[in-house]
Every structure is written in structure tokens, then in C-alpha cells.
Design a protein around this motif. Structure first.
Motif, PDB file in Angstrom:
ATOM      1  N   LYS A 123       0.825  -1.210   0.000  1.00 59.97           N
ATOM      2  CA  LYS A 123       0.000   0.000   0.000  1.00 59.97           C
ATOM      3  C   LYS A 123       0.858   1.258   0.000  1.00 59.97           C
ATOM      4  O   LYS A 123       0.510   2.261  -0.619  1.00 59.97           O
ATOM      5  N   VAL A 124       1.979   1.202   0.712  1.00 59.02           N
ATOM      6  CA  VAL A 124       2.825   2.395   0.838  1.00 59.02           C
ATOM      7  C   VAL A 124       3.732   2.559  -0.374  1.00 59.02           C
ATOM      8  O   VAL A 124       3.858   3.663  -0.929  1.00 59.02           O
ATOM      9  N   PHE A 125       4.400   1.471  -0.802  1.00 57.93           N
ATOM     10  CA  PHE A 125       5.399   1.559  -1.872  1.00 57.93           C
ATOM     11  C   PHE A 125       4.951   0.938  -3.193  1.00 57.93           C
ATOM     12  O   PHE A 125       5.609   1.142  -4.217  1.00 57.93           O
ATOM     13  N   GLY A 126       3.875   0.173  -3.215  1.00 53.60           N
ATOM     14  CA  GLY A 126       3.426  -0.462  -4.440  1.00 53.60           C
ATOM     15  C   GLY A 126       4.104  -1.799  -4.668  1.00 53.60           C
ATOM     16  O   GLY A 126       4.856  -2.309  -3.820  1.00 53.60           O
ATOM     17  N   VAL A 127       3.863  -2.387  -5.840  1.00 52.25           N
ATOM     18  CA  VAL A 127       4.410  -3.701  -6.169  1.00 52.25           C
ATOM     19  C   VAL A 127       5.573  -3.624  -7.145  1.00 52.25           C
ATOM     20  O   VAL A 127       6.164  -4.635  -7.487  1.00 52.25           O
ATOM     21  N   GLY A 128       5.894  -2.416  -7.620  1.00 54.13           N
ATOM     22  CA  GLY A 128       6.994  -2.274  -8.580  1.00 54.13           C
ATOM     23  C   GLY A 128       6.481  -1.880  -9.954  1.00 54.13           C
ATOM     24  O   GLY A 128       5.323  -2.113 -10.302  1.00 54.13           O
ATOM     25  N   LEU A 129       7.376  -1.297 -10.741  1.00 53.32           N
ATOM     26  CA  LEU A 129       7.010  -0.840 -12.079  1.00 53.32           C
ATOM     27  C   LEU A 129       6.696  -2.026 -12.983  1.00 53.32           C
ATOM     28  O   LEU A 129       7.489  -2.960 -13.092  1.00 53.32           O
ATOM     29  N   SER A 130       5.528  -1.997 -13.616  1.00 57.01           N
ATOM     30  CA  SER A 130       5.098  -3.086 -14.475  1.00 57.01           C
ATOM     31  C   SER A 130       4.676  -2.521 -15.826  1.00 57.01           C
ATOM     32  O   SER A 130       5.012  -1.384 -16.168  1.00 57.01           O
ATOM     33  N   ASP A 131       3.906  -3.304 -16.569  1.00 53.42           N
ATOM     34  CA  ASP A 131       3.436  -2.868 -17.882  1.00 53.42           C
ATOM     35  C   ASP A 131       2.088  -2.166 -17.802  1.00 53.42           C
ATOM     36  O   ASP A 131       1.353  -2.103 -18.791  1.00 53.42           O
ATOM     37  N   LYS A 132       1.765  -1.631 -16.630  1.00 49.02           N
ATOM     38  CA  LYS A 132       0.527  -0.869 -16.402  1.00 49.02           C
ATOM     39  C   LYS A 132      -0.723  -1.733 -16.636  1.00 49.02           C
ATOM     40  O   LYS A 132      -1.719  -1.294 -17.204  1.00 49.02           O
ATOM     41  N   SER A 133      -0.648  -2.984 -16.179  1.00 51.58           N
ATOM     42  CA  SER A 133      -1.788  -3.883 -16.313  1.00 51.58           C
ATOM     43  C   SER A 133      -2.067  -4.544 -14.972  1.00 51.58           C
ATOM     44  O   SER A 133      -1.209  -4.593 -14.081  1.00 51.58           O
ATOM     45  N   PHE A 134      -3.294  -5.079 -14.837  1.00 49.64           N
ATOM     46  CA  PHE A 134      -3.688  -5.807 -13.637  1.00 49.64           C
ATOM     47  C   PHE A 134      -4.546  -6.979 -14.073  1.00 49.64           C
ATOM     48  O   PHE A 134      -5.560  -6.805 -14.753  1.00 49.64           O
ATOM     49  N   GLY A 135      -4.112  -8.164 -13.716  1.00 50.18           N
ATOM     50  CA  GLY A 135      -4.828  -9.362 -14.124  1.00 50.18           C
ATOM     51  C   GLY A 135      -4.822  -9.565 -15.627  1.00 50.18           C
ATOM     52  O   GLY A 135      -5.756 -10.141 -16.187  1.00 50.18           O
ATOM     53  N   GLY A 136      -3.784  -9.088 -16.286  1.00 44.68           N
ATOM     54  CA  GLY A 136      -3.678  -9.234 -17.729  1.00 44.68           C
ATOM     55  C   GLY A 136      -4.442  -8.200 -18.525  1.00 44.68           C
ATOM     56  O   GLY A 136      -4.407  -8.229 -19.761  1.00 44.68           O
ATOM     57  N   LEU A 137      -5.117  -7.244 -17.851  1.00 48.36           N
ATOM     58  CA  LEU A 137      -5.881  -6.202 -18.531  1.00 48.36           C
ATOM     59  C   LEU A 137      -5.268  -4.836 -18.226  1.00 48.36           C
ATOM     60  O   LEU A 137      -4.769  -4.603 -17.120  1.00 48.36           O
ATOM     61  N   PRO A 138      -5.285  -3.914 -19.180  1.00 49.51           N
ATOM     62  CA  PRO A 138      -4.705  -2.588 -18.940  1.00 49.51           C
ATOM     63  C   PRO A 138      -5.467  -1.824 -17.871  1.00 49.51           C
ATOM     64  O   PRO A 138      -6.697  -1.892 -17.807  1.00 49.51           O
ATOM     65  N   ILE A 139      -4.721  -1.097 -17.051  1.00 51.69           N
ATOM     66  CA  ILE A 139      -5.349  -0.322 -15.979  1.00 51.69           C
ATOM     67  C   ILE A 139      -6.016   0.935 -16.539  1.00 51.69           C
ATOM     68  O   ILE A 139      -7.119   1.304 -16.148  1.00 51.69           O
ATOM     69  N   ASP A 140      -5.356   1.615 -17.447  1.00 42.35           N
ATOM     70  CA  ASP A 140      -5.914   2.793 -18.125  1.00 42.35           C
ATOM     71  C   ASP A 140      -6.395   3.856 -17.146  1.00 42.35           C
ATOM     72  O   ASP A 140      -7.459   4.461 -17.329  1.00 42.35           O
ATOM     73  N   ASN A 141      -5.622   4.094 -16.116  1.00 38.69           N
ATOM     74  CA  ASN A 141      -5.873   5.199 -15.194  1.00 38.69           C
ATOM     75  C   ASN A 141      -4.545   5.499 -14.499  1.00 38.69           C
ATOM     76  O   ASN A 141      -3.981   4.629 -13.825  1.00 38.69           O
ATOM     77  N   SER A 142      -4.057   6.703 -14.662  1.00 33.88           N
ATOM     78  CA  SER A 142      -2.733   7.028 -14.129  1.00 33.88           C
ATOM     79  C   SER A 142      -2.670   6.913 -12.619  1.00 33.88           C
ATOM     80  O   SER A 142      -1.685   6.417 -12.054  1.00 33.88           O
ATOM     81  N   TRP A 143      -3.714   7.341 -11.942  1.00 33.82           N
ATOM     82  CA  TRP A 143      -3.681   7.348 -10.485  1.00 33.82           C
ATOM     83  C   TRP A 143      -3.726   5.939  -9.912  1.00 33.82           C
ATOM     84  O   TRP A 143      -2.984   5.616  -8.965  1.00 33.82           O
ATOM     85  N   LEU A 144      -4.563   5.084 -10.484  1.00 35.15           N
ATOM     86  CA  LEU A 144      -4.608   3.702 -10.018  1.00 35.15           C
ATOM     87  C   LEU A 144      -3.342   2.949 -10.410  1.00 35.15           C
ATOM     88  O   LEU A 144      -2.879   2.080  -9.671  1.00 35.15           O
ATOM     89  N   ALA A 145      -2.782   3.266 -11.581  1.00 35.26           N
ATOM     90  CA  ALA A 145      -1.531   2.619 -11.987  1.00 35.26           C
ATOM     91  C   ALA A 145      -0.396   3.006 -11.044  1.00 35.26           C
ATOM     92  O   ALA A 145       0.418   2.167 -10.651  1.00 35.26           O
ATOM     93  N   VAL A 146      -0.337   4.279 -10.658  1.00 35.63           N
ATOM     94  CA  VAL A 146       0.694   4.722  -9.710  1.00 35.63           C
ATOM     95  C   VAL A 146       0.467   4.076  -8.348  1.00 35.63           C
ATOM     96  O   VAL A 146       1.424   3.634  -7.682  1.00 35.63           O
TER      97      VAL A 146
END
Length: 431
Positions: free
Chosen positions: A313-336
């Protein structure tokens, strides 16, 4: 291409020349190689994934080209600035601090070794911006670099449309325009077109370019934007221009005339072509699909509902391909939030707030209007596009805004000179 929109008229910062009478200022423009560095940064942010092209390009080859462009940009910027002269920039400082949660979260390798590679890419990107900050002087020099690079990209898109219309407007994208020579998605093309349209309009209002050059850039860019059917880019362009031109209305008669005519034409068009505009906006989708943001809301709900540790929650999971569960996140705030945690969201929000606050404090001018347009566009696009937490075109747009908001370098002041006493000449010597 006519006019000085593409040729440029960079005033730069003054050089100092030491003479016997002190220090004199002589004007010197920004080196032309700086424009090459900016173009290489833009090339790096084009990405390697997208539509199918006329000639199949291996993704590994595209990644080598984009990453090689970033390395070349850093090396060339370092060669141009060997003395490491930089200008203070709150935006680049916050971007540098964003590296901290990125590295901490990526070091866990939760998303693989690719996270460390993306951290190195972000570090090179930020380092290049620091080296270029020496030439950030609050003028429109970098705006011209920006327009040239992305207009060249749009030229390649138009060439692909001419060479292979079927590939450029495929059915699997709903007949929307894609890159047929370089793998570009409709949102990417729409973003580039919207940004250079807005910047060119503002330069034209400020009489920093001629009408011929502006028409050559604006007309084909509007056509390509319409073919992409990109709603976010269109709304970002319109709202960003309204805010930017509003900042010039009190000081520019041309801005007032343009604003008045635009409101009149837009009102007439909205009434006369309401059905056509609604059809273009819906893109053949149902109201339910539109309210669900084309499936994005489901991905967002799943991301927020996923269990996370305190560290994630504090630091995140690391820089990825901006996807979650194999689908694009398509939101900058949620991706960050997903990649860099709450610390990342705080730093990104601070970047937007600092740029916006500085823009409000600057006196009305064309550079300030361009900065307001870019900040507004990135803020609007962040709702349905990712990229504010990693090396991307959106960070490059914000870096351009930071360069436009930089205060001009102070003029050189002459060194005080000591008066030399005149020697007394005897009267006989005068004869």
C-alpha cells in the motif's frame, strides 16, 4: 515547411564574454543538438506494443530502438552539458523522488526483473531532463521541438494510411486509425494530434508562427484526430484550449476574437450536427458500455479490491506494464497506486499541483498559456490513460510545461571597473 514554427527562433540564455572593461552579455541560442535530444526522448516514449503493421516488426527490435534512443539522448545531453550545469526545478526534483518508491518496490521482484529495467529507464529519463534543464528559459524553444517530433510521427501515421488503408483502420479496433508503419494505438495518435493542435493554436494567437505553417500542421492533425475516434484526447484538447485561451483573454485581442468565434462556431455546429457528433462520440457503443468506460471500471474495481500488505500500500508492487490481471489499468492514479503506492500518488499529485500553482502565479503570456494547456490536458487524460508514474509522453508533456514556466536567466551585469588616475603632463611637454 514555411514559417518559423518549424525553423524555430530560440533566444536561449546569454553567454558571458570577459573583456578588459568587464563582463558583457552576448546572445546565444540553444544548441541545435538539444532538439535532437528532445526528439530521442519522444521516440523512447512511443512504446513497443500496439497495432499490427504493414511490415511485421519484432517487438525486441522496437524495444532496442526505443531504449537505444533513451541511452543516446542521455549521452548526447551529457556531451552538451559536460560541466553538469542544471537549473532548479521542483518538477524534476519530485520526479527524482518518485524513483525512491519505484526502486524500493521493484527490488522485491514481485513483477519480475522487468521492474528493475523500468527503474533504470526512468532514471535515465530523469537524468536527461536534469541535463536539459540548463536550457529551460521560459521561452517556446522546446515547444517547437515538441511539435516537430510529434508531427513527424503523425506524418508516418498518414503515410501508413495511404500505403495500406485496411491495416491502418482495422476491424479489431472498430475501424479506428492506428499506426501501420510503427505500432501505435488510436489513443496514442489522438494524444499526439491533440497536443500539437493545441500548442500550434496558441503559438498562432501569440503571433509566434505564421498562418501557413499553422494550417499545414493543424488541418491534417485534426483529420487524424477525428479518424482515431479518441474521446479523451478530444475533450482534453477542447478543455485545455479553453483554459489556456482564457488566460490570454485580458491581454490579447487575438485571443478574444478567437475565443468569441470559436464559441459561436461550436454552438452552431452542436445544433446543426448534433446527431453526427453523438454518433462519433458513442463509436457504436451502448450507453451501458459507455457508462462502464469500455470495461475499465471492472478492472479498477478489481484492483482496488485486491488484498495488499502494508508495504504494497505504501510503496506499491513495482514498475510493471501498467496492467492488472492481464488487462490494462488505463488510469494514471490507479496505476501509480498499484506500482508505487501511496507515496507515488502523493508525489505525482504534488507535481501537478506545483506546476499548476506556478502557472497561476506567472503573468499572462504565450508560454504560460501553453503550460496551462499541457497541465490541463495531462490532468484530464490521467482519468483514462496511464503514464504519470513512468517514462511516458505525459511526463514529457509536463516536462515541457516546466520548461515554459522556468524564469528567464538573469542578464549579465558588468563588473565594476576601477578608474585609472590621469597622469599630469608638464606644460613644456604639452608644447
Amino acid at each position: 515547411m514555411g514559417g518559423y514554427l518549424l525553423r524555430g527562433r530560440p533566444p536561449g540564455t546569454p553567454d558571458l564574454t570577459v573583456t578588459q572593461s568587464g563582463v558583457e552579455a552576448r546572445p546565444a541560442g540553444t544548441p541545435k543538438a538539444v532538439g535532437i535530444v528532445w526528439a530521442l526522448l519522444a521516440l523512447n516514449t512511443l512504446g513497443s506494443a500496439g497495432a499490427k503493421t504493414v511490415v511485421t516488426l519484432p517487438r525486441s527490435l522496437i524495444q532496442m530502438a526505443t531504449m537505444g534512443a533513451l541511452v543516446a539522448a542521455f549521452a548526447l545531453a551529457l556531451a552538451l552539458n559536460l560541466r553538469l550545469r542544471i537549473r532548479p526545478s521542483a518538477f524534476v526534483l519530485l520526479l527524482t523522488l518518485l524513483l525512491v518508491p519505484s526502486v524500493i518496490s521493484s527490488a522485491n521482484l514481485e513483477v519480475g526483473y522487468g521492474a528493475l529495467f523500468r527503474c533504470a529507464r526512468l532514471a535515465l529519463f530523469v537524468g536527461t531532463l536534469w541535463l536539459l534543464s540548463r536550457w529551460w528559459n521560459g521561452d517556446v524553444t522546446f515547444v517547437r521541438y515538441h511539435i516537430r517530433m510529434y508531427f513527424a510521427v503523425l506524418v508516418s501515421v498518414a503515410a501508413g494510411l495511404v500505403v495500406s488503408p485496411g491495416t491502418a483502420m482495422p476491424e479489431y479496433y472498430g475501424g479506428r486509425l492506428v499506426g501501420a508503419l510503427w505500432p501505435l494505438t488510436p489513443p496514442q495518435i489522438g494524444q499526439y494530434a491533440a497536443v500539437i493542435i493545441g500548442l500550434t493554436v496558441l503559438l498562432l494567437l501569440g503571433r509566434m508562427t505564421d498562418r501557413t505553417s499553422a494550417v499545414v500542421i493543424i488541418v491534417p492533425s485534426v483529420a487524424l484526430l477525428a479518424l482515431t475516434h479518441t474521446r479523451t484526447a478530444t475533450l482534453g484538447l477542447l478543455i485545455g484550449l479553453v483554459l489556456a485561451i482564457s488566460s490570454l483573454v485580458l491581454t490579447s485581442a487575438a485571443a478574444r476574437r478567437f475565443f468569441g468565434w470559436t464559441v459561436l462556431i461550436a454552438t452552431v455546429a452542436a445544433v446543426a450536427f448534433s446527431s453526427a457528433l453523438q454518433s462519433w462520440y458513442l463509436r457504436g457503443q451502448s450507453q451501458e458500455n459507455l457508462s462502464d468506460l469500455t470495461g475499465r471500471a471492472k478492472v479498477w474495481d478489481a484492483l482496488l479490491a485486491a488484498p495488499r500488505t502494508t508495504g504494497e500500500k505504501v510503496f506499491g508492487v513495482g514498475l510493471s506494464d501498467k496492467s492488472f490481471g492481464g488487462l490494462p489499468i488505463d488510469n494514471s492514479w490507479l496505476a501509480v497506486y498499484h506500482e508505487q503506492g501511496l507515496i507515488g500518488i502523493t508525489l505525482v499529485a504534488a507535481m501537478i499541483a506545483v506546476l499548476g500553482g506556478v502557472a497561476l502565479l506567472r503573468p499572462p503570456s504565450v508560454p504560460r498559456a501553453c503550460a496551462i494547456f499541457l497541465i490541463s490536458y495531462c490532468a484530464i487524460s490521467s482519468y483514462t490513460e496511464a503514464g504519470l508514474g513512468d517514462a511516458s509522453p505525459y511526463l514529457l508533456h509536463l516536462a515541457l510545461a516546466a520548461s515554459l514556466l522556468a524564469t528567464p536567466a538573469p542578464a549579465a551585469t558588468p563588473l565594476p571597473t576601477t578608474a585609472v588616475p590621469r597622469r599630469r603632463v608638464p606644460r613644456w611637454a604639452r608644447r
